[in-house]
Every structure is written in structure tokens, then in C-alpha cells.
Design a protein around this motif. Structure first.
Motif, mmCIF file in Angstrom:
data_model
loop_
_atom_site.group_PDB
_atom_site.id
_atom_site.type_symbol
_atom_site.label_atom_id
_atom_site.label_comp_id
_atom_site.label_asym_id
_atom_site.label_seq_id
_atom_site.Cartn_x
_atom_site.Cartn_y
_atom_site.Cartn_z
ATOM 1 N N LYS A 206 4.985 5.055 -2.888
ATOM 2 C CA LYS A 206 4.820 6.204 -3.772
ATOM 3 C C LYS A 206 3.843 7.227 -3.208
ATOM 4 C CE LYS A 206 5.991 4.105 -8.233
ATOM 5 N NZ LYS A 206 5.487 3.768 -9.580
ATOM 6 N N SER A 207 2.838 6.736 -2.446
ATOM 7 C CA SER A 207 1.772 7.634 -2.004
ATOM 8 C C SER A 207 2.120 8.435 -0.751
ATOM 9 C CB SER A 207 0.483 6.834 -1.754
ATOM 10 O OG SER A 207 0.658 5.927 -0.688
ATOM 11 N N CYS A 208 3.023 7.927 0.093
ATOM 12 C CA CYS A 208 3.235 8.626 1.367
ATOM 13 C C CYS A 208 4.694 8.867 1.709
ATOM 14 C CB CYS A 208 2.540 7.886 2.512
ATOM 15 S SG CYS A 208 3.273 6.299 2.951
ATOM 16 N N THR A 209 5.622 8.516 0.818
ATOM 17 C CA THR A 209 7.026 8.788 1.092
ATOM 18 C C THR A 209 7.659 9.498 -0.098
ATOM 19 O OG1 THR A 209 7.888 6.688 0.204
ATOM 20 C CG2 THR A 209 7.165 6.698 2.503
ATOM 21 N N THR A 210 8.809 10.093 0.125
ATOM 22 C CA THR A 210 9.516 10.827 -0.918
ATOM 23 C C THR A 210 10.841 10.176 -1.292
ATOM 24 O OG1 THR A 210 10.501 12.239 0.785
ATOM 25 C CG2 THR A 210 8.471 13.025 -0.251
ATOM 26 N N ARG A 211 11.139 9.076 -0.654
ATOM 27 C CA ARG A 211 12.408 8.381 -0.900
ATOM 28 C C ARG A 211 12.189 6.900 -0.674
ATOM 29 N NH1 ARG A 211 17.379 9.109 3.235
ATOM 30 N NH2 ARG A 211 18.855 7.596 2.358
ATOM 31 N N THR A 212 12.754 6.083 -1.549
ATOM 32 C CA THR A 212 12.586 4.638 -1.447
ATOM 33 C C THR A 212 13.946 3.964 -1.428
ATOM 34 O OG1 THR A 212 10.459 4.639 -2.597
ATOM 35 C CG2 THR A 212 11.667 2.563 -2.552
ATOM 36 N N ILE A 213 14.147 3.135 -0.431
ATOM 37 C CA ILE A 213 15.374 2.347 -0.313
ATOM 38 C C ILE A 213 15.017 0.886 -0.508
ATOM 39 C CG2 ILE A 213 17.170 1.574 1.282
ATOM 40 C CD1 ILE A 213 16.964 4.417 2.517
ATOM 41 N N ARG A 214 15.674 0.257 -1.450
ATOM 42 C CA ARG A 214 15.421 -1.161 -1.719
ATOM 43 C C ARG A 214 16.514 -2.011 -1.073
ATOM 44 N NH1 ARG A 214 11.707 -2.494 -5.575
ATOM 45 N NH2 ARG A 214 10.910 -0.810 -6.901
ATOM 46 N N LEU A 215 16.079 -3.025 -0.330
ATOM 47 C CA LEU A 215 17.005 -4.003 0.222
ATOM 48 C C LEU A 215 16.939 -5.279 -0.614
ATOM 49 C CD1 LEU A 215 16.453 -3.784 4.095
ATOM 50 C CD2 LEU A 215 18.247 -2.719 2.722
ATOM 51 N N VAL A 216 18.091 -5.802 -0.928
ATOM 52 C CA VAL A 216 18.190 -7.078 -1.636
ATOM 53 C C VAL A 216 19.270 -7.900 -0.958
ATOM 54 C CG1 VAL A 216 18.726 -8.240 -3.802
ATOM 55 C CG2 VAL A 216 17.437 -6.096 -3.833
ATOM 56 N N ASP A 217 18.894 -9.073 -0.476
ATOM 57 C CA ASP A 217 19.857 -9.987 0.164
ATOM 58 C C ASP A 217 20.688 -9.302 1.233
ATOM 59 O OD1 ASP A 217 18.983 -12.032 -1.490
ATOM 60 O OD2 ASP A 217 20.482 -11.599 -3.025
ATOM 61 N N GLY A 218 20.029 -8.425 2.007
ATOM 62 C CA GLY A 218 20.678 -7.851 3.173
ATOM 63 C C GLY A 218 21.524 -6.622 2.939
ATOM 64 N N HIS A 219 21.517 -6.090 1.732
ATOM 65 C CA HIS A 219 22.257 -4.851 1.528
ATOM 66 C C HIS A 219 21.402 -3.863 0.740
ATOM 67 C CE1 HIS A 219 23.190 -6.956 -2.284
ATOM 68 N NE2 HIS A 219 23.284 -5.727 -2.795
ATOM 69 N N VAL A 220 21.771 -2.585 0.822
ATOM 70 C CA VAL A 220 21.029 -1.548 0.126
ATOM 71 C C VAL A 220 21.349 -1.632 -1.362
ATOM 72 C CG1 VAL A 220 20.676 0.930 -0.137
ATOM 73 C CG2 VAL A 220 21.000 -0.041 2.149
ATOM 74 N N ASP A 221 20.298 -1.921 -2.165
ATOM 75 C CA ASP A 221 20.480 -2.097 -3.601
ATOM 76 C C ASP A 221 20.224 -0.804 -4.362
ATOM 77 O OD1 ASP A 221 20.838 -3.945 -5.931
ATOM 78 O OD2 ASP A 221 18.791 -3.285 -6.375
ATOM 79 N N ASP A 222 19.207 -0.048 -3.934
ATOM 80 C CA ASP A 222 18.861 1.218 -4.569
ATOM 81 C C ASP A 222 18.435 2.211 -3.511
ATOM 82 O OD1 ASP A 222 19.246 1.055 -7.372
ATOM 83 O OD2 ASP A 222 17.470 -0.215 -7.571
ATOM 84 N N ASP A 223 18.685 3.473 -3.763
ATOM 85 C CA ASP A 223 18.238 4.556 -2.886
ATOM 86 C C ASP A 223 17.702 5.640 -3.822
ATOM 87 O OD1 ASP A 223 17.830 6.551 -1.037
ATOM 88 O OD2 ASP A 223 19.747 6.281 -0.022
ATOM 89 N N LEU A 224 16.361 5.658 -3.972
ATOM 90 C CA LEU A 224 15.726 6.462 -5.004
ATOM 91 C C LEU A 224 14.583 7.279 -4.421
ATOM 92 C CD1 LEU A 224 15.272 3.482 -7.473
ATOM 93 C CD2 LEU A 224 17.040 5.218 -7.678
ATOM 94 N N THR A 225 14.154 8.283 -5.175
ATOM 95 C CA THR A 225 12.893 8.928 -4.811
ATOM 96 C C THR A 225 11.761 7.983 -5.133
ATOM 97 O OG1 THR A 225 12.590 9.929 -6.988
ATOM 98 C CG2 THR A 225 13.839 11.204 -5.364
ATOM 99 N N ALA A 226 10.660 8.088 -4.391
ATOM 100 C CA ALA A 226 9.531 7.169 -4.583
ATOM 101 C C ALA A 226 8.992 7.243 -6.000
ATOM 102 C CB ALA A 226 8.418 7.463 -3.583
ATOM 103 N N GLY A 227 9.016 8.419 -6.594
ATOM 104 C CA GLY A 227 8.448 8.566 -7.924
ATOM 105 C C GLY A 227 9.248 7.913 -9.026
ATOM 106 N N THR A 228 10.525 7.568 -8.752
ATOM 107 C CA THR A 228 11.348 6.952 -9.777
ATOM 108 C C THR A 228 11.714 5.517 -9.447
ATOM 109 O OG1 THR A 228 13.390 7.769 -8.767
ATOM 110 C CG2 THR A 228 12.371 9.155 -10.436
ATOM 111 N N ALA A 229 11.165 4.980 -8.307
ATOM 112 C CA ALA A 229 11.494 3.615 -7.931
ATOM 113 C C ALA A 229 11.033 2.637 -8.993
ATOM 114 C CB ALA A 229 10.847 3.273 -6.593
ATOM 115 N N ARG A 230 11.822 1.607 -9.210
ATOM 116 C CA ARG A 230 11.494 0.606 -10.226
ATOM 117 C C ARG A 230 10.645 -0.503 -9.604
ATOM 118 N NH1 ARG A 230 17.035 1.222 -11.134
ATOM 119 N NH2 ARG A 230 17.485 -0.789 -10.213
#
Length: 230
Positions: A206-230
Motif C-alpha cells: 500500500k505504501s509504495c505501489t499503485t497496483r497489487t496482484i495476488r497469487l493463490v496456488d500458482g495463479h493470479v487471483d486478484d489484480d487490484l489497486t493497492a488502496g483497495t486490496a483485501r
């Protein structure tokens, strides 16, 4: 149309007989983005980092970074690719304790063929910009963790790479030093540096990026802005 700095298409990587570390993973990062790759242990973060850095090859799919088909490179070409296209910052700094701070920064530039005088000038500029120029003739073991990580960032940037990869860059630092490094990464991105941060730390993302990609079990689960990441 803007050409991506990173483009992964349908990447799969498995080891031995276990489940794939990455499965049908696709990812695009544009110039100037600051992206965090988040996920628990075993989610595929390290595998993804190694594929982007040319330290590993996918079983299938394509990996293109700064116009280079990384998945097609042999060992020698991969080393040249990393020197020219990638700056890497690690959790435990990976500085050479028997070289001074300046020599640590100069080394990758000389390996890439930069003239010694030019490499020294570039190193001095970076150390000054990162606030550690007074330590140029000091050995890394005499620096604080935050200072060592600043030196590591200078080393990563010395060849002006289009992509900076940071692997848990604050993981070995105390809270104050971690915040300094996080702010530094944000400043570098504000100046146009494309950055990918691999971490488990949502606060860092959240502090140094503007986009967050979550990996779960080897695949992309979410592709969000850092401010809205869960």
C-alpha cells in the motif's frame, strides 16, 4: 500503444511431481507502474520472480521483459539480460563485504562493460541521490540495515535498468528503516522507474505501489489497486 515492460502469457512451471508452482499465469506490467506481487508462502511469488529475472524457465507459456523473450535465453544470454534489463534488490542485501560501498555499486556496471570512470561517476551520483554518499569508502558491515539496502538499490540502478525487482526489500529491516526504504521505492517510481515488489506485507504494498496482484496456488487471483486490496 504502450509496449509492456513485462508480459507473461499462460505461464506454467512445475517442479518434480507436485502441483504446479505457477499455472496458466498471465501478467502485464506497463512502463512506470509500481506493482506488488502478494501471496502466502507457496503461492508462486518466488517462481514468478525467478521467471521474470531469467533465473528459471517456464514449462510452457511465454515471458517477455523489455522486449526480450526471456524464456528462450540460454545461461550466458540470461546473465547478459539481467545486467542490461533488470535491477534486483534482495531481503538480505547481498552486498560483498570485502568491497567498499562504492565498489559494490560499480561492480555490475563494469561487468556490463561500462568504462571505469563512467561507472565511478554513475555510482557517485546514485549514492548521493540515495543519501549514502558519505559511506562510499566504507565497508557494508559498518552500515545500518537501512543504509545497506540503499546501497543495494544504488547497485541495482547503476546500469539504468528498465525494471527494478525487489524481493521482500524490507523483510530484514526494523520498522523505521523499512519505512525509509518503502518511501525510497515510492520516490523512484514517482520519477518513472518501473518496479515490481514481491512481498507478503500488505502495508508495504500500500505504501509504495499503485497496483497489487495476488497469487493463490500458482495463479493470479486478484489484480487490484493497492488502496483497495483485501
Amino acid at each position: 500503444m504502450t509496449t509492456p515492460v513485462i508480459e507473461l502469457r499462460d505461464v506454467r512451471r512445475a517442479y518434480d511431481d507436485g502441483p504446479p508452482a505457477l499455472h496458466d499465469a498471465s501478467l502485464t506490467v506497463l512502463p512506470g507502474e509500481a506493482v506488488a506481487i502478494l501471496g502466502p508462502s507457496g503461492s508462486g511469488k518466488s517462481t514468478l520472480l525467478n521467471l521474470i529475472a531469467g533465473l528459471d524457465r517456464p514449462d510452457s507459456g511465454t515471458v517477455t521483459v523489455a522486449g526480450v523473450r526471456v524464456d528462450r535465453l540460454g545461461e550466458a544470454a540470461s546473465a547478459r539480460y539481467r545486467r542490461a534489463k533488470i535491477g534486483m534488490v534482495f531481503q538480505f542485501f547481498n552486498l560483498l563485504d570485502d568491497l567498499t560501498v562504492a565498489d559494490n555499486v560499480v561492480l555490475p556496471a563494469q561487468l556490463a562493460g561500462m568504462a571505469r570512470a563512467e561507472a565511478r561517476k554513475r555510482a557517485a551520483e546514485l549514492l548521493g541521490a540515495l543519501g549514502v554518499d558519505r559511506h562510499a569508502d566504507t565497508y557494508p558491515g559498518r552500515l545500518s540495515g537501512g543504509e545497506r539496502q540503499r546501497v543495494a538499490v544504488a547497485r541495482a540502478l547503476v546500469n539504468r535498468p528498465p525494471l527494478l525487482l525487489a524481493d521482500e526489500p524490507t523483510g530484514a529491516l526494523d520498522s523505521a528503516s523499512g519505512e525509509e526504504v518503502s518511501a525510497l521505492l515510492a520516490e523512484l517510481n514517482a520519477d518513472g522507474q518501473t518496479i515490481v515488489v514481491v512481498t507478503h506485507d500488505l502495508a508495504l504494498a500500500k505504501s509504495c505501489t499503485t497496483r497489487t496482484i495476488r497469487l493463490v496456488d500458482g495463479h493470479v487471483d486478484d489484480d487490484l489497486t493497492a488502496g483497495t486490496a483485501r
